[in-house]
Design a protein around this motif. Structure first.
Motif, PDB file in Angstrom:
ATOM      1  N   VAL A 903       0.840  -1.208   0.000  1.00  0.00           N
ATOM      2  CA  VAL A 903       0.000   0.000   0.000  1.00  0.00           C
ATOM      3  C   VAL A 903       0.867   1.247   0.000  1.00  0.00           C
ATOM      4  O   VAL A 903       0.633   2.204  -0.742  1.00  0.00           O
ATOM      5  CB  VAL A 903      -0.956  -0.001   1.215  1.00  0.00           C
ATOM      6  CG1 VAL A 903      -1.604   1.373   1.397  1.00  0.00           C
ATOM      7  CG2 VAL A 903      -2.024  -1.062   1.043  1.00  0.00           C
ATOM      8  N   GLY A 906       2.156   2.337  -3.162  1.00  0.00           N
ATOM      9  CA  GLY A 906       1.176   2.866  -4.110  1.00  0.00           C
ATOM     10  C   GLY A 906       0.364   1.834  -4.845  1.00  0.00           C
ATOM     11  O   GLY A 906      -0.365   2.169  -5.774  1.00  0.00           O
ATOM     12  N   ALA A 907       0.448   0.577  -4.446  1.00  0.00           N
ATOM     13  CA  ALA A 907      -0.288  -0.484  -5.143  1.00  0.00           C
ATOM     14  C   ALA A 907      -1.765  -0.445  -4.771  1.00  0.00           C
ATOM     15  O   ALA A 907      -2.131  -0.113  -3.640  1.00  0.00           O
ATOM     16  CB  ALA A 907       0.304  -1.843  -4.802  1.00  0.00           C
ATOM     17  N   SER A 908      -2.616  -0.801  -5.724  1.00  0.00           N
ATOM     18  CA  SER A 908      -4.046  -0.912  -5.450  1.00  0.00           C
ATOM     19  C   SER A 908      -4.333  -2.261  -4.811  1.00  0.00           C
ATOM     20  O   SER A 908      -3.483  -3.165  -4.794  1.00  0.00           O
ATOM     21  CB  SER A 908      -4.835  -0.779  -6.746  1.00  0.00           C
ATOM     22  OG  SER A 908      -4.582  -1.892  -7.591  1.00  0.00           O
ATOM     23  N   ASN A 909      -5.554  -2.437  -4.294  1.00  0.00           N
ATOM     24  CA  ASN A 909      -5.925  -3.722  -3.674  1.00  0.00           C
ATOM     25  C   ASN A 909      -5.812  -4.866  -4.657  1.00  0.00           C
ATOM     26  O   ASN A 909      -5.345  -5.965  -4.316  1.00  0.00           O
ATOM     27  CB  ASN A 909      -7.349  -3.638  -3.125  1.00  0.00           C
ATOM     28  CG  ASN A 909      -7.438  -2.789  -1.866  1.00  0.00           C
ATOM     29  OD1 ASN A 909      -6.454  -2.179  -1.465  1.00  0.00           O
ATOM     30  ND2 ASN A 909      -8.608  -2.753  -1.250  1.00  0.00           N
ATOM     31  N   ARG A 910      -6.234  -4.611  -5.883  1.00  0.00           N
ATOM     32  CA  ARG A 910      -6.178  -5.687  -6.882  1.00  0.00           C
ATOM     33  C   ARG A 910      -4.729  -6.049  -7.213  1.00  0.00           C
ATOM     34  O   ARG A 910      -4.381  -7.224  -7.357  1.00  0.00           O
ATOM     35  CB  ARG A 910      -6.929  -5.240  -8.145  1.00  0.00           C
ATOM     36  CG  ARG A 910      -7.295  -6.390  -9.079  1.00  0.00           C
ATOM     37  CD  ARG A 910      -8.248  -5.913 -10.174  1.00  0.00           C
ATOM     38  NE  ARG A 910      -9.507  -5.440  -9.634  1.00  0.00           N
ATOM     39  CZ  ARG A 910     -10.509  -6.233  -9.267  1.00  0.00           C
ATOM     40  NH1 ARG A 910     -10.381  -7.551  -9.372  1.00  0.00           N
ATOM     41  NH2 ARG A 910     -11.622  -5.733  -8.805  1.00  0.00           N
ATOM     42  N   GLU A 911      -3.870  -5.029  -7.304  1.00  0.00           N
ATOM     43  CA  GLU A 911      -2.453  -5.302  -7.581  1.00  0.00           C
ATOM     44  C   GLU A 911      -1.810  -6.046  -6.406  1.00  0.00           C
ATOM     45  O   GLU A 911      -0.958  -6.935  -6.611  1.00  0.00           O
ATOM     46  CB  GLU A 911      -1.721  -3.982  -7.824  1.00  0.00           C
ATOM     47  CG  GLU A 911      -2.118  -3.307  -9.132  1.00  0.00           C
ATOM     48  CD  GLU A 911      -1.590  -1.892  -9.242  1.00  0.00           C
ATOM     49  OE1 GLU A 911      -1.478  -1.385 -10.371  1.00  0.00           O
ATOM     50  OE2 GLU A 911      -1.297  -1.283  -8.181  1.00  0.00           O
ATOM     51  N   LEU A 920      -8.893 -10.900  -3.536  1.00  0.00           N
ATOM     52  CA  LEU A 920      -9.141  -9.496  -3.229  1.00  0.00           C
ATOM     53  C   LEU A 920      -9.792  -9.354  -1.858  1.00  0.00           C
ATOM     54  O   LEU A 920      -9.490  -8.423  -1.097  1.00  0.00           O
ATOM     55  CB  LEU A 920     -10.036  -8.888  -4.314  1.00  0.00           C
ATOM     56  CG  LEU A 920     -10.344  -7.391  -4.188  1.00  0.00           C
ATOM     57  CD1 LEU A 920      -9.076  -6.562  -4.249  1.00  0.00           C
ATOM     58  CD2 LEU A 920     -11.311  -6.967  -5.301  1.00  0.00           C
ATOM     59  N   GLU A 924      -8.685  -7.067   1.465  1.00  0.00           N
ATOM     60  CA  GLU A 924      -9.599  -6.138   2.142  1.00  0.00           C
ATOM     61  C   GLU A 924      -9.714  -6.476   3.621  1.00  0.00           C
ATOM     62  O   GLU A 924      -9.776  -5.579   4.474  1.00  0.00           O
ATOM     63  CB  GLU A 924     -10.964  -6.184   1.467  1.00  0.00           C
ATOM     64  CG  GLU A 924     -10.948  -5.613   0.046  1.00  0.00           C
ATOM     65  CD  GLU A 924     -12.240  -5.897  -0.701  1.00  0.00           C
ATOM     66  OE1 GLU A 924     -13.041  -6.712  -0.208  1.00  0.00           O
ATOM     67  OE2 GLU A 924     -12.440  -5.303  -1.776  1.00  0.00           O
ATOM     68  N   ARG A 938      -8.559   5.571   6.774  1.00  0.00           N
ATOM     69  CA  ARG A 938      -8.363   5.620   5.328  1.00  0.00           C
ATOM     70  C   ARG A 938      -6.904   5.304   4.975  1.00  0.00           C
ATOM     71  O   ARG A 938      -6.008   5.391   5.811  1.00  0.00           O
ATOM     72  CB  ARG A 938      -8.753   6.980   4.766  1.00  0.00           C
ATOM     73  CG  ARG A 938      -7.942   8.126   5.299  1.00  0.00           C
ATOM     74  CD  ARG A 938      -8.490   9.462   4.791  1.00  0.00           C
ATOM     75  NE  ARG A 938      -7.642  10.579   5.154  1.00  0.00           N
ATOM     76  CZ  ARG A 938      -7.665  11.187   6.335  1.00  0.00           C
ATOM     77  NH1 ARG A 938      -8.496  10.766   7.259  1.00  0.00           N
ATOM     78  NH2 ARG A 938      -6.853  12.195   6.576  1.00  0.00           N
ATOM     79  N   ARG A 939      -6.720   4.968   3.732  1.00  0.00           N
ATOM     80  CA  ARG A 939      -5.434   4.534   3.200  1.00  0.00           C
ATOM     81  C   ARG A 939      -4.346   5.602   3.363  1.00  0.00           C
ATOM     82  O   ARG A 939      -3.208   5.309   3.711  1.00  0.00           O
ATOM     83  CB  ARG A 939      -5.659   4.244   1.700  1.00  0.00           C
ATOM     84  CG  ARG A 939      -4.851   3.156   1.093  1.00  0.00           C
ATOM     85  CD  ARG A 939      -5.319   3.005  -0.349  1.00  0.00           C
ATOM     86  NE  ARG A 939      -4.577   2.003  -1.057  1.00  0.00           N
ATOM     87  CZ  ARG A 939      -4.923   0.752  -1.161  1.00  0.00           C
ATOM     88  NH1 ARG A 939      -6.044   0.339  -0.579  1.00  0.00           N
ATOM     89  NH2 ARG A 939      -4.194  -0.111  -1.838  1.00  0.00           N
TER      90      ARG A 939
END
Length: 961
Positions: A903, A906-911, A920, A924, A938-939
């Motif tokens: 995180v 900078g990676a997204s949840n899917r990445e 996924l 989460e 929050r992130r």
């Protein structure tokens, strides 16, 4: 150089104009490449247009290219327009072409004048043509001048540079427009410098220039402090203190010419560019300004000084009123403004004086009586013009003597406006002047005291003491006594008995028709520990009726009512209703009534709303004028207390430190921030430091001082003694707090809950039976108050002294109930107690999740000693947890750390799911757990939270409460 190319004289040093220089030389390079263009330098007089023109002409700005004469290989012709140029046809053209030697009797034989170029002769003979511009008549002249320029362009690129072009004649401007329209593909550059303070007589040519595709405007603005610092470093040949640069920039208004003159004067005076030199810069700058202003007025008609004086009195950008105040005609006012602009007295782009130094120089010679009359006239003019009341009041404040009735009315209106925008200090200044005219107005004195109390409680108390003595009747004395007591309460001051509020209360209790006043004063004195509940107290049905039909009450009275309802009546609904009325009412946020009401909401578990209002109060307190530090100390202290109650120990300590820093400038610093800081240090595992801090706290003893401070003082001392291992000493303090609360009539279960702490202390001492009465007492109060925090605290107190299954069930009830409250430290305490009980019963599997939760919660709050105690029991129960170092990462499992690392990259949840080969949903779930453990929502907050400083390792006995 002018009129030729070649080596320049000594290079000029231009400061703070790098961007402008790059633009001009960039256009010059484009022109040399055959892309003709025009550059227009704009700005007020004295801003440095001519210096920039000269820098272009001698090439000193183009250091990277090493060009000379306006650009590498570029010939430059330089002209300057003067006031007489405006009416002289082709005066600007003659100034530009003069270096070529085309004027005089031999002009016709000059090599450049062959052929059609001879048609330019009428434009080259000074004074030969003063007729109005006519295209048919001037077109041949344009062609002749174009022929001259064409021959010059055949040899090398050409720059036509015209300074003070706002004074240029129409004929020249139209010819330059004609030339530019026919210059496509030619190596030609026009550079025009014009003032923004003077509009040209004919704007048509300027519109034509702006329509050209290669038109570039370069606005020159005042120099920054950094640029002035560079000028000073060059002038003094030594490092320059930022304060010196900032002061010179302020004194000179960023004007390069004035800056250069002041620096030269400072050097001659032997000043250095340091902090002492900054003081000398203000003094010397003021003297230079005053001298130049007097010289200007001596040279000009009297009405120029009259207009400048009117501007100095009125302020900026009021051109319609200047002539009226100065007593001159509109034409004279306009001429005066023009003269003042040329003398650099006016601010760039505004109808106002350039600096405070100039304003002082203009006003200083005026007699006090004359200046007072001018201010009175200015106030009347502004009032008649419908200007804001505060603008008018600014003039009235500077007038000596008591204000006249219309002035007092205007000052009252201005005070209302200032109070509405959250500036109580400014409103108080207005009302002080009104009080000069009406010293017997008790209502006014009370209102003024309420405003002054926001920033200076001691001054407010002095006003209120006088109001008590001056009050014409008992009702007025009661109002003053209520406000006096609440101000003492807010400031932590003792209430005097001599002709004080206690005496007024005694009179109110025997009077008729003043029951409301008696109730308000009794409530305020209750909070000070200076009164007992009597028959004047409102019965329950009265409270309910008040909730259905609220009546307007002063903010301090509403806050006192909310506090009494919360602390004495244990009536949550009534308390929150009164508190919210105070918060919903207009007025400054950084005030004791608002801050006290936030405390009531926090007691009622409405912490989110309380913190939102306190955030506003802290923000407003930062801008309070006059800034005495008291309001900021109060706002930070209250927010520290609320944050501590939620378990945000680091944030609470930050606020406590901020409160102490602000209070360091007050005569009597409040005790509350020290108490919060000591409590937080004890929870963090530093009880020795907390003990030292408590030793320096002074709390007025009952019944002289605020009950809140006294009770918190006893509670914090008890918890610190417990953390130091002195459980008997802690128990004695807790029982003393309980006796004091009962004697005072305090009945809130979560404010200073001595009964719950006594249960924990007696359980640790293996004397649970002694705690039964305390638990029963607290449970009854908690059920009446009804919040999750209160009910969970009561269940926990009963659970720690109840053996067997019944005790375990109570602890489970406490853990579940406190999980729904904002009290995270108490939730951790309940989870720890339940996990320890289950572990003692041999149920390791059930104990582990509670012990892990206790460790996570305590660690996220910063209570490291508590977290380590929970971790030790977790390991004893067969669980696993890394050693707790105080870093937030300790809370996370290995899988959660991997997710957080991605995180932060900078990676997204899917990445993240693809990278870790998980679903996924798993990512989460991990993130939800991370947010819970770290106390973020929050992130974006992860990076900041994980960089937070670690807690100090504990060297204290294991937490057992």
């Amino acid at each position: 150089m002018s009129g030729q190319s070649g080596p320049s004289c000594a290079r000029r040093v231009i400061f703070g104009r790098d961007g402008e220089i790059r633009t001009i030389f960039g256009r010059a390079a484009a022109a040399c490449a055959g892309r003709s263009g025009i550059v227009v330098l704009t700005g007020p007089p004295g801003i440095g247009k001519s210096s920039l023109v000269r820098a272009f002409l001698d090439g000193s700005g183009d250091l990277e290219r090493g060009a000379t004469g306006g650009g590498r290989g570029m010939m430059s012709l330089h002209g300057v327009c003067r006031p007489d140029t405006t009416t002289a046809a082709y005066g600007g053209a003659r100034s530009l072409l003069h270096p070529l030697g085309l004027a005089g009797e031999g002009a016709a034989r000059h090599p450049l004048m062959r052929g059609a170029a001879r048609r330019a002769l009428p434009a080259l003979i000074p004074g030969a043509d003063r007729r109005p511009f006519a295209f048919d008549a001037d077109y041949p002249v344009f062609q002749g001048l174009f022929g001259i320029v064409s021959r010059l362009l055949a040899h090398q690129p050409l720059a036509l540079v015209l300074d003070d072009a706002h004074l240029c004649d129409e004929h020249t401007l139209r010819w330059l427009d004609f030339l530019l329209r026919r210059a496509d593909g030619l190596p030609l550059l026009l550079v025009l410098a014009r003032s923004t303070e003077t509009e040209p007589a004919d704007g048509t040519p300027w519109s034509g220039f702006a329509a050209h595709p290669s038109y570039t405007t370069v606005p020159l603005r005042p120099l920054s402090a950094a640029a002035v610092g560079e000028m000073a470093r060059h002038a003094f040949a030594r490092p320059v203190a930022p304060a010196f640069a900032a002061r010179v920039a302020d004194v000179c208004g960023g004007n390069p010419g004035r800056t250069s003159r002041l620096l030269a004067e400072l050097r001659r005076a032997g000043a250095l560019p340091d902090s002492e030199g900054a003081r000398q810069a203000r003094e010397l700058g003021g003297r230079l300004t005053a001298r130049s202003i007097r010289d200007l007025f001596d040279r000009k008609p009297a009405w120029v000084e009259a207009v400048a004086t009117a501007m100095a009195v009125l302020g900026d950008d009021l051109p319609d009123l200047i002539a009226a105040l100065a007593g001159v005609s509109a034409v004279q006012a306009e001429d005066a403004l023009s003269a003042l602009r040329q003398a650099e007295v006016l601010a760039p782009g505004r109808t106002g004086l350039a600096s405070d130094e100039i304003r002082t120089a203009v006003l200083e010679p005026l007699a006090a009586g004359h200046l007072a009359r001018l201010r009175a006239r200015a106030a009347l003019l502004l009032s008649d013009a419908g200007r804001p009341a505060e603008e008018v009041a600014g003039h009235l404040l500077a007038m000596p003597g008591a204000p006249r009735p219309w002035m007092a009315s205007m000052l009252r209106d201005a005070a209302v406006a200032a109070e509405d925008r959250g500036a109580p200090g400014t409103a108080a200044r207005y009302l002080r002047r009104v009080l000069d005219a009406a010293p017997e107005d008790g209502t006014l004195r009370l209102r003024l005291a309420g405003l002054v109390a926001h920033t200076d409680p001691d001054a407010a108390l002095a006003l209120l003491r006088e109001a008590l003595h001056r009050a014409p009747d008992l009702r007025a004395r009661a109002a003053a006594a209520v406000q006096y007591t609440t101000t003492c309460l807010a400031a932590g001051r003792a209430v005097p008995g001599d002709r004080g509020p206690a005496e007024v209360l005694a009179e109110l209790r025997t009077a008729t028709g003043l029951r409301d006043s008696a109730l308000a004063l009794e409530s305020a004195l209750l909070l000070m520990g200076s009164a007992d509940r009597t028959g004047t107290a409102a019965p329950p049905e009265r409270t309910e009726r008040t909730e259905r039909t609220p009546e307007p009450v002063p903010a301090h009275t509403g806050a006192v009512t909310a506090l009494v309802a919360a602390l004495y009546d244990n009536a949550r609904q009534a308390a929150r209703t009164h508190a919210r009325r105070v918060l919903d009412a207009p007025g400054p946020r950084a005030s004791w009534p608002v801050i006290a009401s936030c405390t009531v909401l926090a007691l009622a578990d409405e912490t989110t709303d309380a913190l939102a209002a306190l955030n506003d109060a802290v923000a407003q307190a930062q801008t309070e004028e006059p800034d005495t530090g008291w309001t900021r100390a109060l706002a930070h202290s209250a927010r520290a207390l609320v944050l501590y109650g939620t378990g945000a120990l680091a944030e609470a300590m930050d606020d406590a430190h901020a409160a102490l820093a602000a209070a360091g400038r007050t005569a009597q610093p409040p005790a509350l921030p020290r108490l919060v800081l000591a409590a937080a240090l004890g929870d963090r595992g530093e009880p020795a430091r907390a003990e030292d801090l408590i030793a320096g706290i002074t709390v007025p003893p009952s019944p002289a001082g605020p009950v809140v401070d006294q009770q918190l003082y006893l509670m914090v001392r008890a918890r610190v003694r417990h953390a130091l291992g002195d459980r008997e000493g802690a128990l004695r303090l807790l029982l003393a707090a309980g006796r004091a609360q009962r004697e005072a009539g305090l009945a809130n279960p979560v404010f200073a809950p001595w009964w719950a702490e006594a249960c924990h202390a007696l359980a640790a001492l293996r004397r649970p039976r002694e705690a039964a009465a305390h638990a029963e007492y607290g449970t009854e109060l908690a059920e009446r108050w009804g919040t999750a925090h209160a009910l969970g605290t009561a269940a926990l107190a009963r659970g720690v002294i109840t053996p067997g299954r019944a005790g375990t069930e109570l602890l489970a009830e406490a853990a579940d109930t406190l999980a729904a409250s904002p009290a995270r430290t108490e939730q951790a305490r309940a989870a720890f107690a339940l996990g320890r009980r289950l572990l003692a019963q041999g149920d390791h599997a059930k104990a582990r999740p509670y012990l892990r939760s206790a460790a996570d919660l305590a660690h996220s709050c910063g209570a490291l000693s508590r977290a380590r105690s929970a971790r030790r029991l977790l390991i004893a129960a067969g669980g696993r947890m890394p050693e707790l170092t105080g870093a937030r990462e300790d809370l996370l499992t290995a899988a959660e750390r991997k997710v957080v690392g991605l995180v932060l990259d900078g990676a997204s949840n899917r990445e993240i799911a693809r990278s870790l080969c998980v679903t996924l949903r798993t990512v989460e779930t991990h993130l939800t757990s991370v947010y819970r453990k770290l106390g973020v929502s929050r992130r974006a907050a992860l990076a900041t939270t994980l960089r937070a400083p670690a807690a100090v390792p504990a060297r204290t006995p294991a937490w057992s409460g």
